[in-house]
Scaffold this motif. Structure first.
Motif, mmCIF file in Angstrom:
data_model
loop_
_atom_site.group_PDB
_atom_site.id
_atom_site.type_symbol
_atom_site.label_atom_id
_atom_site.label_comp_id
_atom_site.label_asym_id
_atom_site.label_seq_id
_atom_site.Cartn_x
_atom_site.Cartn_y
_atom_site.Cartn_z
ATOM 1 N N GLY A 1 0.820 -1.216 0.000
ATOM 2 C CA GLY A 1 0.000 0.000 0.000
ATOM 3 C C GLY A 1 0.847 1.257 0.000
ATOM 4 O O GLY A 1 0.559 2.221 -0.723
ATOM 5 N N LEU A 2 1.915 1.253 0.814
ATOM 6 C CA LEU A 2 2.822 2.407 0.846
ATOM 7 C C LEU A 2 3.481 2.611 -0.508
ATOM 8 O O LEU A 2 3.615 3.741 -0.983
ATOM 9 C CB LEU A 2 3.885 2.206 1.926
ATOM 10 C CG LEU A 2 4.936 3.311 2.051
ATOM 11 C CD1 LEU A 2 4.288 4.632 2.454
ATOM 12 C CD2 LEU A 2 6.013 2.915 3.071
ATOM 13 N N LEU B 1 1.923 9.512 -5.790
ATOM 14 C CA LEU B 1 2.482 10.840 -5.512
ATOM 15 C C LEU B 1 3.591 11.214 -6.483
ATOM 16 O O LEU B 1 3.741 12.383 -6.847
ATOM 17 C CB LEU B 1 3.020 10.884 -4.080
ATOM 18 C CG LEU B 1 1.972 10.803 -2.962
ATOM 19 C CD1 LEU B 1 2.645 10.697 -1.602
ATOM 20 C CD2 LEU B 1 1.048 12.013 -2.991
ATOM 21 N N VAL C 1 0.999 4.249 -2.797
ATOM 22 C CA VAL C 1 0.848 5.676 -2.462
ATOM 23 C C VAL C 1 2.027 6.464 -3.013
ATOM 24 O O VAL C 1 1.862 7.541 -3.597
ATOM 25 C CB VAL C 1 0.753 5.858 -0.929
ATOM 26 C CG1 VAL C 1 0.860 7.339 -0.562
ATOM 27 C CG2 VAL C 1 -0.558 5.288 -0.414
ATOM 28 N N LYS C 2 3.220 5.927 -2.828
ATOM 29 C CA LYS C 2 4.423 6.587 -3.362
ATOM 30 C C LYS C 2 4.345 6.690 -4.880
ATOM 31 O O LYS C 2 4.716 7.707 -5.477
ATOM 32 C CB LYS C 2 5.663 5.805 -2.931
ATOM 33 C CG LYS C 2 6.976 6.378 -3.462
ATOM 34 C CD LYS C 2 7.499 5.516 -4.591
ATOM 35 C CE LYS C 2 8.847 5.996 -5.096
ATOM 36 N NZ LYS C 2 9.303 5.205 -6.268
#
Length: 258
Positions: free
Chosen positions: A215-216, A223, A219-220
């Motif tokens: 998930g991280l 972004l 997100v990265k």
């Protein structure tokens, strides 16, 4: 009288050039400021650090056959130390960077005062690097050095690469870093807070940690506008490696009867 009139259009033209430069240097703001990118950096760094370090620790504790209570105490102790350490480190690093930036600006201002002739040549060189046509180079340079604040701002931005309005806030960075470490540490520890068999708690911990890492990574990717799958897999692999290292250490200590 005629000489004054003949210079009129040129003076007005230089004034207009200077006005446009002032507006450009005041009003040109990037879509994402350095302070925002700094917060994103601290958030991703902190979350990943908390996740990777904690999954490695609890995996080692679990596979060395430690009871739930010992795993939770060790995990929470490590998380508490990591939150404080990373938050303080982020504050000091950001403060140091801002201090260094201020020192460079001061040195640039002193260079303009002490060596104006040399700094004028630097302005011409920078304009040439930017791509200002040769026929307008001297006219634009004259408008830049017409006022000291404009001259200093131009040199700071173009020569030093510093944007004063994009300085990072040490306190914000440290708070984001600390809270991100805390949040990232949660998935590996949570299963051990419940009355689950040790093996089940370990497997759930690994599963939650890998899901959090994926998930991280996504997100990265959102972004930074990079491929989501590649970004997610890179984070997932790092967390898996950390869990593997912790597991191997734990198995080794368990075999030795530690």
């Amino acid at each position: 009288m005629s000489s004054i009139d003949s210079r009129g259009p040129r003076v007005r033209r230089e004034s207009k050039v200077g006005t446009r430069l002032d507006k450009r240097m005041k009003g040109s703001k990037p879509k994402q400021s350095k302070s925002q990118s700094g917060l994103i950096r601290e958030g991703i760094f902190g979350f990943n650090d908390g996740l990777v370090a904690t999954i490695g620790l609890v995996s080692g504790e679990a596979l060395s056959h430690q009871p739930h209570t010992a795993i939770v105490i060790a995990g929470l102790s490590a998380v508490g130390a990591a939150v404080v350490s990373m938050a303080v480190g982020s504050f000091l690093a950001t403060s140091s960077e801002n201090d260094f930036m201020r020192r460079e600006i001061q040195e640039q201002a002193q260079a303009i005062d002490r060596h104006p002739h040399r700094e004028r040549h630097h302005v011409l060189r920078l304009l040439d690097e930017i791509g200002v046509p040769d026929e307008h180079n001297h006219e634009v340079a004259k408008s830049i050095i017409a006022t000291r604040p404009r001259w200093l701002k131009f040199m700071v931005r173009e020569n030093l690469g510093i944007h004063q309005n994009r300085a990072e806030a040490p306190l914000k960075n440290s708070l984001v870093m600390g809270s991100s470490v805390l949040i990232g540490s949660a998935p590996p520890i949570l299963p051990y807070l419940f009355s689950l068999p040790l093996v089940t708690a370990r497997d759930v911990s690994w599963s939650l940690s890998i899901i959090a890492a994926l998930g991280l990574g996504m997100v990265k990717g959102v972004l930074t506008r990079t491929p989501l799958l590649k970004s997610a897999l890179s984070f997932g692999v790092l967390v898996s490696l950390s869990a593997l290292v912790g597991a191997l250490i734990g198995m080794g200590l368990g075999a030795l009867g530690a």
